[in-house]
Design an enzyme around this catalytic site. Structure first.
Site, PDB file in Angstrom:
ATOM      1  NE  ARG A 136      -2.862   6.402  10.438  1.00 36.31           N
ATOM      2  CZ  ARG A 136      -3.942   6.424  11.211  1.00 36.31           C
ATOM      3  NH1 ARG A 136      -3.833   6.302  12.514  1.00 36.31           N
ATOM      4  NH2 ARG A 136      -5.152   6.562  10.674  1.00 36.31           N
ATOM      5  CD1 TRP A 149      -7.262   3.243   2.304  1.00 36.48           C
ATOM      6  CD2 TRP A 149      -6.692   1.125   2.721  1.00 36.48           C
ATOM      7  NE1 TRP A 149      -5.977   3.242   2.827  1.00 36.48           N
ATOM      8  CE2 TRP A 149      -5.610   1.966   3.084  1.00 36.48           C
ATOM      9  CE3 TRP A 149      -6.557  -0.251   2.878  1.00 36.48           C
ATOM     10  CZ2 TRP A 149      -4.422   1.456   3.611  1.00 36.48           C
ATOM     11  CZ3 TRP A 149      -5.380  -0.754   3.397  1.00 36.48           C
ATOM     12  CH2 TRP A 149      -4.330   0.102   3.756  1.00 36.48           C
ATOM     13  CD  GLN A 185       3.302   1.005   5.745  1.00 37.33           C
ATOM     14  OE1 GLN A 185       2.476   0.769   6.611  1.00 37.33           O
ATOM     15  NE2 GLN A 185       4.607   1.035   6.003  1.00 37.33           N
ATOM     16  CD  GLU A 217      -4.637   6.880   7.013  1.00 37.00           C
ATOM     17  OE1 GLU A 217      -4.333   6.071   7.910  1.00 37.00           O
ATOM     18  OE2 GLU A 217      -5.004   6.532   5.864  1.00 37.00           O
ATOM     19  CG  ASN A 254      -0.664  -0.181   2.499  1.00 38.28           C
ATOM     20  OD1 ASN A 254      -0.354  -1.289   2.935  1.00 38.28           O
ATOM     21  ND2 ASN A 254      -0.665   0.898   3.273  1.00 38.28           N
ATOM     22  CG  ASP A 255       0.042   4.251   2.870  1.00 33.70           C
ATOM     23  OD1 ASP A 255      -0.917   3.759   2.257  1.00 33.70           O
ATOM     24  OD2 ASP A 255      -0.076   4.834   3.963  1.00 33.70           O
ATOM     25  CG  PHE A 278       1.419   1.848  10.563  1.00 35.57           C
ATOM     26  CD1 PHE A 278       1.492   0.476  10.421  1.00 35.57           C
ATOM     27  CD2 PHE A 278       0.241   2.385  11.049  1.00 35.57           C
ATOM     28  CE1 PHE A 278       0.427  -0.354  10.745  1.00 35.57           C
ATOM     29  CE2 PHE A 278      -0.840   1.584  11.381  1.00 35.57           C
ATOM     30  CZ  PHE A 278      -0.755   0.213  11.232  1.00 35.57           C
ATOM     31  CB  SER A 279       3.293   5.523   6.069  1.00 32.53           C
ATOM     32  OG  SER A 279       2.567   4.598   5.309  1.00 32.53           O
TER      33      SER A 279
END
Length: 491
Positions: free
Chosen positions: A168, A306, A55, A224, A38-39, A99-100
């Site tokens: 985050r 998503w 990710q 985000e 993902n990211d 996480f990112s």
């Protein structure tokens, strides 16, 4: 010292990558080595190469415990897989994982990764609560070592009212005076969250500086993936809001948007007065930019939603990145164009000028699933004009100009997907235009459309069988078109 979890991930990804035939991947859009992507993270230029982390769940083609995958490139089209660099192997990140985050180069030549570590904390009632904090790792472009005193930005540093479970996605940069800044996001109990600014002299000891921008419950439930930079003399903030309610600018669900405004350097606050969508297609999220050595601001993003993982059953990878884009600001808005490096791989050019399109038609040499095509509608009289790609007797994906409604429509209903996912998007044409210019990038399973030199962009995936390679044009009146098409050959 490489941990057992990271070592296991590296062994697994090498073994499983060999099971994925290269012809089953896009040609120049990055996909995960195996499993889930993902990211984008840590998009940067280091030691003569572009580096991109992402990710990553190597073990299944679905979201799971987050690792960081790693690729390198010299031209933003050839990507070479490197071993995974982060695994959830420490007390501060062994919850849902790493996480990112982002990457920069330290004065001593090391590359530093600033990322969100996710752990679990036992509460007084015996329940477990997720805690998100910012951590660092540094390395030489191949091996990265986590800092022994992580986290470097604790959730205890959050201002009052901000949520430790939603803190985050740090984006890091270096100021001209040699100091460091990063922006993160956190959810606020009352106003839906905002962007928080932190500063450091050494990238290790950080202090909270300000709530740089706030949502005030206007744009989604939680922001985000923040990014903040000055481009062509204008300050730009990017976030990816969750759970946005549709209006003429935004679609329902998770969006990626940019805010234009003024930055108060004394108060360290960004006051935005205009908010725009970054991409109006079906698949675009979590963009991240970098400043290249040649001065270009280049953006990459996750080309998926998503809410719709529409990959075919049995496919051993899930998720891809957009083709990186160059950003410019003109008349208070961002313009996007494919990175110019793609033009180095143009082959087999075909051009038509002043062709009439009435009803449905095709043109010799205008076909394929890996190409760069520009369509100019130079005149005519019509209400609707449609370009169908990835087409045969059974399948097609359509991009339509509904001129009488001032609207664009993307329709992948007949692309071959079998899930009850979002198949149609209707979007207002946001910049008035007398003529239409469409630049269409196809790469097997995706289409990116740049309207009028990047005033509006549409990214969409479709996993149509590759034998569907026809392209047709349809008009309910008469259109005069110029066509230019190149195959993209990345050898």
């Amino acid at each position: 010292m490489i941990s057992q979890k990271l070592s296991e991930a590296r062994v697994y990804e090498i073994k499983k990558e060999a099971e994925i035939a290269i012809e089953n991947r896009p040609v120049f859009h990055l996909t995960p080595r195996v499993g889930w992507l993902n990211d984008p993270n840590g998009f940067s230029f280091y030691d003569g190469l572009y580096h991109l982390f992402y990710q990553y769940n190597p073990y299944r083609p679905f979201w799971g415990p987050m690792h960081w995958g790693h690729v390198i490139s010299r031209d933003l089209l050839h990507w070479t897989y490197q071993p995974a660099v982060l695994a959830p192997d420490q007390p501060y990140d062994n919850g849902n994982g790493c996480f990112s985050g982002s990457a920069q180069t330290l004065d001593d030549g090391r590359q530093i990764l600033l990322y969100t570590g996710v752990s679990w904390e036992k509460q007084s009632d015996g329940s477990m609560k997720e805690i998100q904090q910012q951590c660092i790792a540094s390395g030489d472009g191949e091996v990265y070592e986590k800092y022994e005193k992580n986290p470097v930005i604790s959730s205890d540093q959050l201002p009052k009212g901000y949520d430790r479970s939603n803190f985050r996605d740090p984006k890091l940069w270096k100021e001209k005076d040699g100091s460091w800044r990063c922006v993160t996001v956190s959810r606020n109990e009352t106003n839906g969250g905002g962007v928080l600014l932190f500063e450091s002299s050494d990238c290790i000891s950080w202090k909270f500086k300000s709530v740089m921008a706030e949502n005030m419950n206007r744009f989604g439930r939680m922001w985000e993936c923040p990014d903040f930079f000055c481009l062509d003399g204008a300050y730009v903030l990017i976030t990816s809001p969750q759970d946005l309610s549709a209006d003429e600018e935004f679609h329902n669900g998770n969006n990626s948007v940019y805010y234009m405004g003024n930055y108060d350097k004394n108060q360290h606050m960004f006051h935005y007065d205009a908010v725009y969508s970054l991409d109006d297609g079906l698949d675009f999220y979590a963009p991240q930019t970098m400043l290249a050595d040649d001065g270009r601001r280049i953006m990459i993003a996750w080309m998926q939603s998503w809410d719709s993982n529409i990959r075919p059953e049995g496919q051993k990878w899930s998720g891809m990145m957009i083709l990186p884009r160059e950003l410019k600001v003109k008349d208070g808005k961002i313009l996007q164009r494919p990175v110019r490096e793609i033009e180095n791989y143009h082959r087999n050019g075909v051009r038509y000028e002043k062709q009439e399109v009435q009803g449905t038609c095709r043109f010799d040499g205008i076909k394929g699933r890996v190409l760069d095509m520009t369509v100019e509608i130079a005149g005519g009289d019509f209400r609707e004009f449609t370009i169908s790609v990835a087409q045969n007797e059974q399948f097609h994906t359509d991009f339509s100009i509904l001129q009488h409604k001032n609207r664009i429509e993307i329709d992948r209903t007949y692309s071959g997907m079998v899930r009850d996912a979002n198949a149609i998007r209707r979007v207002k044409v946001k910049t008035p235009c007398k003529k239409w210019k469409l630049r269409i990038i196809l790469d097997k399973y995706s289409m990116e459309v740049f309207l009028n030199d990047g005033q509006q962009v549409f990214s969409t995936t479709f996993y149509t069988s590759l034998e569907a390679d026809q392209i047709s044009f349809a008009c309910d009146g008469k259109a005069i078109v110029n066509l230019e098409k190149y195959d993209i050959v990345v050898a």
